[in-house]
Enzyme design. Structure first.
Site, PDB file in Angstrom:
ATOM      1  N   ASN A 109       0.870  -1.175   0.000  1.00 26.80           N
ATOM      2  CA  ASN A 109       0.000   0.000   0.000  1.00 26.80           C
ATOM      3  C   ASN A 109       0.898   1.213   0.000  1.00 26.80           C
ATOM      4  O   ASN A 109       1.707   1.386   0.901  1.00 26.80           O
ATOM      5  CB  ASN A 109      -0.899  -0.007   1.244  1.00 26.80           C
ATOM      6  CG  ASN A 109      -1.700   1.287   1.401  1.00 26.80           C
ATOM      7  OD1 ASN A 109      -1.974   1.717   2.512  1.00 26.80           O
ATOM      8  ND2 ASN A 109      -2.087   1.906   0.327  1.00 26.80           N
ATOM      9  N   GLY A 110       0.747   2.056  -1.013  1.00 22.67           N
ATOM     10  CA  GLY A 110       1.568   3.272  -1.100  1.00 22.67           C
ATOM     11  C   GLY A 110       2.017   3.516  -2.518  1.00 22.67           C
ATOM     12  O   GLY A 110       1.573   2.835  -3.443  1.00 22.67           O
ATOM     13  N   CYS A 243      -0.403  10.445   6.492  1.00 20.13           N
ATOM     14  CA  CYS A 243      -1.313  11.016   5.487  1.00 20.13           C
ATOM     15  C   CYS A 243      -2.574  11.566   6.157  1.00 20.13           C
ATOM     16  O   CYS A 243      -3.383  10.807   6.698  1.00 20.13           O
ATOM     17  CB  CYS A 243      -1.704   9.936   4.484  1.00 20.13           C
ATOM     18  SG  CYS A 243      -3.010  10.465   3.374  1.00 20.13           S
ATOM     19  N   SER A 290     -19.062   9.416   3.765  1.00 21.86           N
ATOM     20  CA  SER A 290     -17.863  10.012   4.368  1.00 21.86           C
ATOM     21  C   SER A 290     -18.129  11.372   5.003  1.00 21.86           C
ATOM     22  O   SER A 290     -17.366  11.810   5.863  1.00 21.86           O
ATOM     23  CB  SER A 290     -16.742  10.083   3.344  1.00 21.86           C
ATOM     24  OG  SER A 290     -17.235  10.463   2.089  1.00 21.86           O
ATOM     25  N   ASP A 352     -19.701  17.835   3.347  1.00 22.10           N
ATOM     26  CA  ASP A 352     -18.985  16.802   2.594  1.00 22.10           C
ATOM     27  C   ASP A 352     -17.538  16.827   3.040  1.00 22.10           C
ATOM     28  O   ASP A 352     -17.048  17.834   3.572  1.00 22.10           O
ATOM     29  CB  ASP A 352     -19.112  17.035   1.083  1.00 22.10           C
ATOM     30  CG  ASP A 352     -18.880  15.750   0.286  1.00 22.10           C
ATOM     31  OD1 ASP A 352     -18.485  14.726   0.885  1.00 22.10           O
ATOM     32  OD2 ASP A 352     -19.090  15.769  -0.936  1.00 22.10           O
ATOM     33  N   ASP A 353     -16.848  15.699   2.813  1.00 24.78           N
ATOM     34  CA  ASP A 353     -15.469  15.622   3.303  1.00 24.78           C
ATOM     35  C   ASP A 353     -14.503  16.378   2.412  1.00 24.78           C
ATOM     36  O   ASP A 353     -13.504  16.902   2.880  1.00 24.78           O
ATOM     37  CB  ASP A 353     -15.048  14.142   3.408  1.00 24.78           C
ATOM     38  CG  ASP A 353     -15.109  13.458   2.073  1.00 24.78           C
ATOM     39  OD1 ASP A 353     -14.065  13.305   1.439  1.00 24.78           O
ATOM     40  OD2 ASP A 353     -16.221  13.102   1.645  1.00 24.78           O
ATOM     41  N   CYS A 389      -1.516  13.986  -5.001  1.00 20.40           N
ATOM     42  CA  CYS A 389      -0.781  13.168  -4.026  1.00 20.40           C
ATOM     43  C   CYS A 389       0.125  12.188  -4.766  1.00 20.40           C
ATOM     44  O   CYS A 389      -0.302  11.562  -5.734  1.00 20.40           O
ATOM     45  CB  CYS A 389      -1.762  12.399  -3.150  1.00 20.40           C
ATOM     46  SG  CYS A 389      -0.921  11.267  -2.015  1.00 20.40           S
ATOM     47  N   CYS A 440       1.402  14.771   6.761  1.00 21.02           N
ATOM     48  CA  CYS A 440       1.654  15.301   5.421  1.00 21.02           C
ATOM     49  C   CYS A 440       0.403  16.066   4.989  1.00 21.02           C
ATOM     50  O   CYS A 440      -0.695  15.516   4.995  1.00 21.02           O
ATOM     51  CB  CYS A 440       1.916  14.158   4.442  1.00 21.02           C
ATOM     52  SG  CYS A 440       2.057  14.701   2.722  1.00 21.02           S
ATOM     53  N   CYS A 443      -1.356  17.763  -0.165  1.00 21.79           N
ATOM     54  CA  CYS A 443      -2.480  17.966  -1.095  1.00 21.79           C
ATOM     55  C   CYS A 443      -3.131  19.336  -0.916  1.00 21.79           C
ATOM     56  O   CYS A 443      -3.822  19.822  -1.804  1.00 21.79           O
ATOM     57  CB  CYS A 443      -3.503  16.835  -0.983  1.00 21.79           C
ATOM     58  SG  CYS A 443      -4.038  16.443   0.680  1.00 21.79           S
TER      59      CYS A 443
HETATM   60  P1  AMP Z   1     -15.359  15.323  -7.094  1.00 27.28           P
HETATM   61  O1  AMP Z   1     -15.170  16.659  -6.469  1.00 27.28           O
HETATM   62  O2  AMP Z   1     -16.497  15.259  -8.055  1.00 27.28           O
HETATM   63  O3  AMP Z   1     -14.096  14.849  -7.767  1.00 27.28           O
HETATM   64  O4  AMP Z   1     -15.686  14.256  -5.970  1.00 27.28           O
HETATM   65  C1  AMP Z   1     -15.472  14.520  -4.630  1.00 27.28           C
HETATM   66  C2  AMP Z   1     -16.019  13.370  -3.818  1.00 27.28           C
HETATM   67  O5  AMP Z   1     -15.188  12.235  -3.998  1.00 27.28           O
HETATM   68  C3  AMP Z   1     -16.025  13.711  -2.350  1.00 27.28           C
HETATM   69  O6  AMP Z   1     -17.368  13.712  -1.944  1.00 27.28           O
HETATM   70  C4  AMP Z   1     -15.270  12.597  -1.659  1.00 27.28           C
HETATM   71  O7  AMP Z   1     -16.096  11.912  -0.762  1.00 27.28           O
HETATM   72  C5  AMP Z   1     -14.822  11.675  -2.754  1.00 27.28           C
HETATM   73  N1  AMP Z   1     -13.348  11.523  -2.750  1.00 27.28           N
HETATM   74  C6  AMP Z   1     -12.432  12.390  -2.352  1.00 27.28           C
HETATM   75  N2  AMP Z   1     -11.183  11.922  -2.518  1.00 27.28           N
HETATM   76  C7  AMP Z   1     -11.310  10.704  -3.037  1.00 27.28           C
HETATM   77  C8  AMP Z   1     -10.407   9.681  -3.431  1.00 27.28           C
HETATM   78  N3  AMP Z   1      -9.090   9.830  -3.328  1.00 27.28           N
HETATM   79  N4  AMP Z   1     -10.920   8.533  -3.905  1.00 27.28           N
HETATM   80  C9  AMP Z   1     -12.229   8.373  -4.031  1.00 27.28           C
HETATM   81  N5  AMP Z   1     -13.130   9.298  -3.688  1.00 27.28           N
HETATM   82  C10 AMP Z   1     -12.702  10.451  -3.201  1.00 27.28           C
END
Ligand code: AMP
Length: 466
Positions: A109-110, A243, A290, A352-353, A389, A440, A443
């Site tokens: 993983n990495g 990370c 998430s 949203d995350d 990243c 880190c 991003c």
């Molecule tokens: P978008 O802005 O359309 O590219 O999608 C953003 C969404 O993708 C967010 O709601 C996150 O939950 C999800 N997301 C963020 N980073 C990742 C990642 N590395 N892999 C998969 N999903 C991600």
């Protein structure tokens, strides 16, 4: 042929348990969120090593008959994430190969940042590569190491590579776990009855009733064999660079990694966000799954009630995972649906995350507005992602990252909402105190702890309002 650099994966291993392959299967099941493209298990019984790997989900690949063909008390497994260009069975892990002293398997993983340079050099020396994966470089370096025990060979190989790695190796009698000196990706150690388990996240231990012992330290190489566990620290010490994105998005909330429970950190991100970007609204709506913990924190801090305004279809993989652009866009539509009754005639604040490309947020916000929300306010539980990243999280090239070329106000207009607030970098750091300096944040800042493998040039990116 160029290597596929983007890898997000999960690793799991068992040493010294009569049901090693079964436990590994369960461990991979718990780590499925770390990769849904392919999965594999390699077991060993002291006489040989046995492999099964396929494209697909863990539940699709393994059944009782397959697991019966993976005998022995030791096993390692892998779940792999799908990225553009690398979606083939030949890239599925664990990789198994023969060297002068027998067979050995590896799960990674990495991302290695100097893999291409090493690969070019090895190919000039006559090495033939089977896959497009950077992990294979480690195999060739291992095989090139002329003598020594397995752990000495692993160390010799790892001294050559740069970048992020949480690795498992398995031969007929030993299991080795190694984590790069910066510690980018998590790796944890546990006990199950008389055996040991290692894996990407502790949620895999919970499933099989294993007891968490400790995190494998950055720069540590652990050898597990009949004599027990031996720990080596063969590399020069580096600053820890865990990370931060594992906490924001990637790891499972029930896991404990990098000294914290993931859920608690995520909830705290929401609390912090509510302090930084308060808003008058009637309901807090999480973007599942998430965005949920941060929404709980935001609702708690703001006093605004939490409602489930968006429902996720759990039988669709994470949209981002699909390798083709057309499928990703389709995936957004089939994945989430609005509960109109929760949002109609209300001022909603949507949590949203992260925003990566911005396309998901734009579609979600349209859906929410179509549900009759009178105002839509978006709060994102991390700072704007403006740099790719190179250490194992699959982010698109920087020109596709909306925040690399657009201000928050421009992004707000693109996703067409009343307000948009991102968590500040300082606020984020507060949520992982007192170890904030050990993470880190490349991003968000573009400050790379290890030089990226190639020029990360930014191209113009124009947004068309449609
Ligand atoms: P978008 O802005 O359309 O590219 O999608 C953003 C969404 O993708 C967010 O709601 C996150 O939950 C999800 N997301 C963020 N980073 C990742 C990642 N590395 N892999 C998969 N999903 C991600």
């Amino acid at each position: 042929m160029s290597c596929s650099w983007n890898e997000e994966c999960g690793v799991f291993g068992v040493y010294g348990h009569p049901e090693a392959a079964n436990l590994t299967y369960l461990g991979l099941y718990a780590l499925q969120h770390r990769g849904q493209e392919s999965a594999g298990i390699v077991s060993s019984n002291g006489r040989g090593i046995y492999t099964h790997k396929e494209m697909g989900l863990v539940s699709e690949i393994f059944d009782q008959d397959v697991l019966k063909k993976l005998p022995g008390r030791n096993a390692i497994g892998h779940v792999r994430y799908s990225t553009a260009g690398g979606s083939y069975l030949k890239n599925a892990q664990p990789f198994v190969f023969d060297y002068s002293k027998g067979g050995i398997a590896i799960s990674h993983n990495g991302n290695l940042t100097n893999a291409q340079a090493l690969r070019d050099q090895l190919e000039r020396e006559g090495a033939v590569f089977q896959s497009t994966m950077d992990t294979e470089v480690i195999i060739h370096l291992f095989a090139h190491a002329t003598n020594g025990s397995i752990v000495e060979r692993v160390i010799t190989a790892l001294k050559e590579v740069k970048g992020a790695y949480s690795l498992l190796f398995l031969n007929e009698k030993e299991l080795i776990a190694a984590r790069d000196p910066h510690g980018f990706r998590p790796l944890v150690l546990g006990r199950v009855k008389e055996g040991y388990v290692v894996g990407s996240e502790t949620c895999a231990f919970d499933l099989i009733g294993a007891e968490f012992i400790r995190e494998i330290e950055p720069g540590e190489v652990l050898m597990i064999n009949e004599a027990g566990i031996q720990s080596f620290r063969p590399f020069p010490t580096k600053k820890h660079r865990f990370c931060i994105f594992e906490f924001i998005y990637f790891a499972r909330p029930d896991s404990y990694i990098f000294g914290h429970n993931v859920y608690q950190v995520r909830r705290e991100l929401g609390v912090q966000l509510a302090k930084e970007h308060p808003v008058e609204a009637d309901v807090v709506i999480p973007t599942p799954d998430s965005g949920m913990p941060a929404a709980i924190g935001f609702a708690h801090q703001s006093g605004i009630p939490l409602e489930l305004g968006i429902i996720r279809n759990h039988y669709v993989g994470r949209t981002f995972i699909e390798p083709r652009e057309s499928i990703r866009h389709f995936g957004v539509k089939i994945k989430l649906n609005a509960v109109k009754e929760a949002m109609k005639d209300k001022r909603v604040v949507v949590l949203d995350d992260s925003i990566v490309r911005g396309t998901t947020a734009r579609k979600n916000m349209r859906m929410i507005k179509n549900s009759g929300a009178t105002e839509v306010h978006v709060r994102i539980s991390c700072p704007p992602i403006s740099a790719s990243c190179f250490y194992g999280i699959d982010t698109p090239t920087s020109e596709e990252l909306i925040a690399s070329s657009h201000s928050v106000e421009e992004i707000r207009r693109f996703i067409r909402v009343n307000s948009l607030g991102y968590l500040s970098l300082e606020g984020l750091k507060r949520c992982v105190a007192p170890r904030a300096d050990e993470f880190c944040y490349a991003c968000f800042t573009g400050e790379y702890p290890i030089d990226p493998p190639h020029d990360n040039a930014q191209l113009d990116f124009f947004i068309k309002e449609v």
